[in-house]
Design an enzyme around this catalytic site. Structure first.
Site, PDB file in Angstrom:
ATOM      1  N   LYS A 130       0.714  -1.172  -0.021  1.00 34.31           N
ATOM      2  CA  LYS A 130       0.046  -0.075   0.133  1.00 34.31           C
ATOM      3  C   LYS A 130       0.759   1.347   0.131  1.00 34.31           C
ATOM      4  O   LYS A 130       2.032   1.224   0.472  1.00 34.31           O
ATOM      5  CB  LYS A 130      -0.780   0.064   0.952  1.00 34.31           C
ATOM      6  CG  LYS A 130      -2.047   0.790   1.224  1.00 34.31           C
ATOM      7  CD  LYS A 130      -3.212   0.225   0.230  1.00 34.31           C
ATOM      8  CE  LYS A 130      -4.451   1.001   0.175  1.00 34.31           C
ATOM      9  NZ  LYS A 130      -5.653   0.250  -0.420  1.00 34.31           N
ATOM     10  N   ASP A 170      -6.837   4.404  -4.661  1.00 30.20           N
ATOM     11  CA  ASP A 170      -7.534   4.228  -3.355  1.00 30.20           C
ATOM     12  C   ASP A 170      -8.179   5.543  -3.192  1.00 30.20           C
ATOM     13  O   ASP A 170      -8.366   6.537  -4.126  1.00 30.20           O
ATOM     14  CB  ASP A 170      -6.637   3.641  -2.284  1.00 30.20           C
ATOM     15  CG  ASP A 170      -7.388   3.352  -0.984  1.00 30.20           C
ATOM     16  OD1 ASP A 170      -7.875   2.183  -1.123  1.00 30.20           O
ATOM     17  OD2 ASP A 170      -7.139   4.143  -0.161  1.00 30.20           O
TER      18      ASP A 170
HETATM   19  P1  NDP Z   1     -12.871   7.784  -3.091  1.00 30.38           P
HETATM   20  O1  NDP Z   1     -11.709   8.754  -2.768  1.00 30.38           O
HETATM   21  O2  NDP Z   1     -13.330   7.797  -4.259  1.00 30.38           O
HETATM   22  O3  NDP Z   1     -14.236   7.958  -1.945  1.00 30.38           O
HETATM   23  C1  NDP Z   1     -14.046   8.289  -0.498  1.00 30.38           C
HETATM   24  C2  NDP Z   1     -15.405   8.547  -0.066  1.00 30.38           C
HETATM   25  O4  NDP Z   1     -15.114   8.484   1.294  1.00 30.38           O
HETATM   26  C3  NDP Z   1     -15.828  10.039  -0.379  1.00 30.38           C
HETATM   27  O5  NDP Z   1     -17.121  10.054  -0.447  1.00 30.38           O
HETATM   28  C4  NDP Z   1     -15.349  10.529   0.758  1.00 30.38           C
HETATM   29  O6  NDP Z   1     -15.984  11.890   1.004  1.00 30.38           O
HETATM   30  C5  NDP Z   1     -15.592   9.768   1.965  1.00 30.38           C
HETATM   31  N1  NDP Z   1     -14.526   9.956   2.943  1.00 30.38           N
HETATM   32  C6  NDP Z   1     -13.363  10.000   3.151  1.00 30.38           C
HETATM   33  N2  NDP Z   1     -12.606  10.428   4.347  1.00 30.38           N
HETATM   34  C7  NDP Z   1     -13.636  10.567   5.126  1.00 30.38           C
HETATM   35  C8  NDP Z   1     -13.907  10.691   6.488  1.00 30.38           C
HETATM   36  N3  NDP Z   1     -12.774  11.070   7.117  1.00 30.38           N
HETATM   37  N4  NDP Z   1     -15.061  10.751   7.031  1.00 30.38           N
HETATM   38  C9  NDP Z   1     -16.414  10.709   6.177  1.00 30.38           C
HETATM   39  N5  NDP Z   1     -16.182  10.350   4.789  1.00 30.38           N
HETATM   40  C10 NDP Z   1     -14.925  10.428   4.284  1.00 30.38           C
HETATM   41  O7  NDP Z   1     -12.434   6.334  -2.289  1.00 30.38           O
HETATM   42  P2  NDP Z   1     -12.770   4.650  -2.839  1.00 30.38           P
HETATM   43  O8  NDP Z   1     -14.076   4.848  -2.665  1.00 30.38           O
HETATM   44  O9  NDP Z   1     -11.962   4.319  -3.647  1.00 30.38           O
HETATM   45  O10 NDP Z   1     -12.329   4.269  -1.332  1.00 30.38           O
HETATM   46  C11 NDP Z   1     -13.114   4.093  -0.198  1.00 30.38           C
HETATM   47  C12 NDP Z   1     -12.870   3.015   0.773  1.00 30.38           C
HETATM   48  O11 NDP Z   1     -12.865   1.987   0.131  1.00 30.38           O
HETATM   49  C13 NDP Z   1     -11.500   3.325   1.457  1.00 30.38           C
HETATM   50  O12 NDP Z   1     -11.164   2.875   2.822  1.00 30.38           O
HETATM   51  C14 NDP Z   1     -10.478   2.227   0.336  1.00 30.38           C
HETATM   52  O13 NDP Z   1      -9.605   1.926   1.140  1.00 30.38           O
HETATM   53  C15 NDP Z   1     -11.457   1.029   0.210  1.00 30.38           C
HETATM   54  N6  NDP Z   1     -11.163   0.131  -0.975  1.00 30.38           N
HETATM   55  C16 NDP Z   1     -11.188   0.935  -2.254  1.00 30.38           C
HETATM   56  C17 NDP Z   1     -11.129   0.200  -3.250  1.00 30.38           C
HETATM   57  C18 NDP Z   1     -11.000   0.670  -4.627  1.00 30.38           C
HETATM   58  O14 NDP Z   1     -11.129  -0.081  -5.552  1.00 30.38           O
HETATM   59  N7  NDP Z   1     -11.121   1.967  -4.862  1.00 30.38           N
HETATM   60  C19 NDP Z   1     -10.793  -1.156  -3.045  1.00 30.38           C
HETATM   61  C20 NDP Z   1     -10.975  -1.930  -1.606  1.00 30.38           C
HETATM   62  C21 NDP Z   1     -10.993  -0.950  -0.662  1.00 30.38           C
HETATM   63  P3  NDP Z   1     -15.166  13.408   0.922  1.00 30.38           P
HETATM   64  O15 NDP Z   1     -15.415  13.733  -0.551  1.00 30.38           O
HETATM   65  O16 NDP Z   1     -16.033  14.256   1.810  1.00 30.38           O
HETATM   66  O17 NDP Z   1     -13.837  13.174   1.854  1.00 30.38           O
END
Ligand code: NDP
Length: 452
Positions: A130, A170
């Site tokens: 990571k 991510d």
């Molecule tokens: P994105 O950046 O596309 O989206 C993240 C989302 O989470 C946004 O809506 C963001 O809102 C919200 N968010 C981030 N930080 C916070 C916080 N502190 N409190 C509340 N909301 C928050 O990321 P992904 O969708 O790619 O990833 C989301 C999760 O899934 C992570 O944990 C990632 O590790 C996991 N994951 C992702 C994969 C992938 O293929 N993308 C694969 C496996 C796991 P805001 O815009 O307000 O920050």
């Protein structure tokens, strides 16, 4: 493998506490896995070794570097970049890059540790890694993001490669960032290869990679509900987040006939009483992806309520936290259970605190840890690597079929190793099942490759 010390959970956790006392997320992730695998290991001659676990919790390599870049106004900025190469027993390091101001070594080590077990569960030849940076892409122009990515890759390129370490996206790293990172890698190395996954379709990306984590999550939920004798159709579901994982979870949930009541971001959440429609989801995706808007702006687009905070007080049978680590605590868990929750599958990595997980277990909620339920993303990344190596491109039906099969096999492994101690087939402990199934392959490969 001979060990000087007796293998116990406390003894192994003590190593982390002593070496890295401030790494609370890493300690939490390690405890979550070790609480299940250490009792399992102790019951076997092969794995009952303190030395094996001492190695399992220590990353093979940590790379930390300076990332200097210049804003559009000509101001010099410096961020910190990282790559954690945690475990290569099963294959080259594989795991995403996160750009978020909260990124630090503890968070990246927890993610890389989790990734090692997740990748093992997929059955693909992938080690765990990571990386990322404390760079905050929010409010930055495209050209600032591009310059940041180019500077980040100017250091990272010497540590990665298609047979060594293959990063992906991510939080904060989507298709645009992967494109800029890939362009810089190509420029620096004069080679066009599958060193990153999540690439655009025109330069080696796979069909369904953007959709894979969300779709895989729903395939898993469908299988879990069917196993428990429930129908997925018409079930009410609450989703947190509105990024990549949340969007495609919502899309597949709608397709499967579920009623998706919520989506959120760090400002708050929207509630759509009759369930988000396909058209509304399209509007949400355009708002978030193209216009970089906030979820509360949905109230200007269609009928919905906006509330500050998290969506965990909304009544539903299924909850899918898809935003970030530790977004759902014990109090949220109590409210969810009181409101009739039956299933919780993690879309994000470690979104539930350890106390929340314990509460779900005590109350017989079927809880699935992210290393099993969100493994669809890395699985299709693995398929992207295969297509790149073969210089081929599969159609989306083929990729979707492979993804379904992988999620099915992960579910099967969880049920095999997650049976209760008295062998009661009705109670599946997905957390235990995922941890033990993931561990066995990694441990076998580590032992076979010698204690170096
Ligand atoms: P994105 O950046 O596309 O989206 C993240 C989302 O989470 C946004 O809506 C963001 O809102 C919200 N968010 C981030 N930080 C916070 C916080 N502190 N409190 C509340 N909301 C928050 O990321 P992904 O969708 O790619 O990833 C989301 C999760 O899934 C992570 O944990 C990632 O590790 C996991 N994951 C992702 C994969 C992938 O293929 N993308 C694969 C496996 C796991 P805001 O815009 O307000 O920050």
């Amino acid at each position: 493998m001979k060990s000087e010390k007796e293998l116990t959970l406390d003894a192994v956790l003590e190593i982390i506490k002593k070496r890295d006392p401030d790494q609370k997320e890493f300690l939490q992730a390690a405890k979550e896995v070790l609480q299940w695998i250490i009792p399992f290991a102790k019951s076997s001659d092969k794995y009952n070794s303190y030395a094996l676990f001492e190695r399992l919790i220590e990353p093979e390599r940590i790379i930390q570097f300076r990332v200097p870049w210049v804003t559009d106004d000509g101001v010099s900025m410096t961020n910190r970049g990282y790559r954690i190469q945690f475990n290569s027993a099963l294959g080259p390091y594989k795991g995403g890059l996160r750009f978020h101001p909260e990124v630090n070594l503890s968070i990246l080590k927890f993610l890389a540790f989790e990734q090692t077990f997740k990748n093992s569960l997929t059955g693909l030849p992938l080690g765990g890694g990571k990386g990322g940076s404390d760079f905050n892409p929010k409010g930055r122009s495209d050209s600032e993001i591009m310059r940041f990515c180019q500077s980040f890759m100017t250091e990272l390129y010497r540590h990665i490669g298609p047979d060594t370490d293959i990063p992906a996206g991510d939080i904060g790293v989507g298709a645009a960032e992967i494109g800029y990172l890939f362009g810089q890698y190509k420029r620096l190395t004069s080679s066009f290869n599958g060193v990153l996954t999540g690439k655009g379709l025109s330069f080696g990306g796979s069909q369904l990679r953007p959709e894979a984590t969300g779709y895989g999550l729903l395939y898993f939920v469908e299988e879990m509900m069917n196993t428990a004798g429930d129908e997925i159709k018409d079930a009410a579901v609450i989703i947190s987040g509105s990024g990549n994982v949340a969007q495609y979870s919502c899309q597949k949930a709608i397709e499967l006939g579920m009623k998706v009541l919520t989506m959120s971001d760090s400002d708050g959440y929207i509630v759509v009483k009759d369930g988000i429609t396909e058209e509304q989801l399209e509007q949400i995706m355009e708002l978030k992806n193209e216009n970089k808007g906030r979820i509360k702006e949905c109230t200007d687009l269609f009928e919905c309520e906006f509330h500050e905070g998290t969506p965990w007080s909304v009544e539903a049978e299924v909850a899918l936290p898809c935003a970030t680590q530790n977004e759902l605590d014990e109090d949220h868990a109590k409210t969810l259970v009181e409101n009739g929750l039956k299933y919780l599958a993690e879309g994000a990595n470690m979104p539930c605190t350890d106390k929340a997980v314990a509460y779900f277990m005590e109350n017989d909620i079927r809880f699935v840890p992210g290393k099993a339920s969100n493994a669809g993303g890395v699985s299709v990344s693995g398929l992207e690597m295969t297509q790149n190596a073969m210089r081929l491109s599969w159609d989306s039906d083929r990729v979707d079929d492979e993804l379904r099969q992988i999620m099915h096999r992960i579910h099967e492994q969880c049920t095999t190793y997650g049976k209760s101690d008295d062998g009661d087939d009705d109670v599946i402990n997905y957390e235990k099942g995922a941890a033990i199934a993931g561990f066995i392959k990694v441990a076998d490969a580590m032992i076979a490759q010698g204690s170096v």
